[in-house]
Design a protein around this motif. Structure first.
Motif, mmCIF file in Angstrom:
data_model
loop_
_atom_site.group_PDB
_atom_site.id
_atom_site.type_symbol
_atom_site.label_atom_id
_atom_site.label_comp_id
_atom_site.label_asym_id
_atom_site.label_seq_id
_atom_site.Cartn_x
_atom_site.Cartn_y
_atom_site.Cartn_z
ATOM 1 N N LEU A 155 0.761 -1.187 0.039
ATOM 2 C CA LEU A 155 0.123 -0.121 -0.124
ATOM 3 C C LEU A 155 0.745 1.320 -0.051
ATOM 4 N N VAL A 156 1.946 1.007 0.727
ATOM 5 C CA VAL A 156 2.778 2.444 0.784
ATOM 6 C C VAL A 156 3.465 2.513 -0.718
ATOM 7 N N ALA A 189 2.281 1.523 -3.619
ATOM 8 C CA ALA A 189 1.270 1.957 -4.313
ATOM 9 C C ALA A 189 0.840 3.598 -4.089
ATOM 10 N N GLY A 190 1.054 4.099 -3.094
ATOM 11 C CA GLY A 190 0.608 5.362 -2.961
ATOM 12 C C GLY A 190 1.660 6.272 -3.515
ATOM 13 N N HIS A 191 2.581 5.843 -3.533
ATOM 14 C CA HIS A 191 3.883 6.873 -4.023
ATOM 15 C C HIS A 191 3.466 6.809 -5.534
#
Length: 110
Positions: free
Chosen positions: A105-106, A108-110
């Motif tokens: 998730l981290v 994908a958030g970038h």
């Protein structure tokens, strides 16, 4: 049911399989230590440290299971600590899965 020809070999094979698993997790965590911190920062270090801790736990469990299996083979009617071992492995797997999900998730958030 008939008993195996040499019941000690089954315990030995199981012990070796657990040791290989512990070694694989340790190697994967060390490889991750080179790759993940660059991608995830502090989360990468946390995932790798969790993996290394899990591999140490697996190695200890492998040794304990081998000892307990040998005791079971020598004593009829003795029950080993299978439930506690399975619970600890399941907990470690769940923690690792959650850490991996957070990492994904981290990223994908970038």
């Amino acid at each position: 049911m008939t008993s195996p020809a040499d019941p000690g070999l089954q315990a030995e094979r199981t012990s070796l399989a657990w040791r290989r698993t512990a070694l694989s997790v340790a190697v994967g965590s060390l490889v991750g230590l080179r790759v993940l911190p660059g991608e995830l920062g502090a989360y990468g270090y946390a995932v790798c440290l969790l993996g290394l801790g899990w591999s140490i736990d697996l190695a200890v469990v492998a040794r304990r299971r081998h000892r307990d299996a040998n005791l079971v083979l020598r004593r009829v009617g003795h029950r080993g600590p299978e439930g506690a071992v399975m619970a600890r492995v399941a907990l470690a797997t769940a923690v690792t899965a959650v850490a991996a999900l957070v990492g994904v998730l981290v990223i994908a958030g970038h």
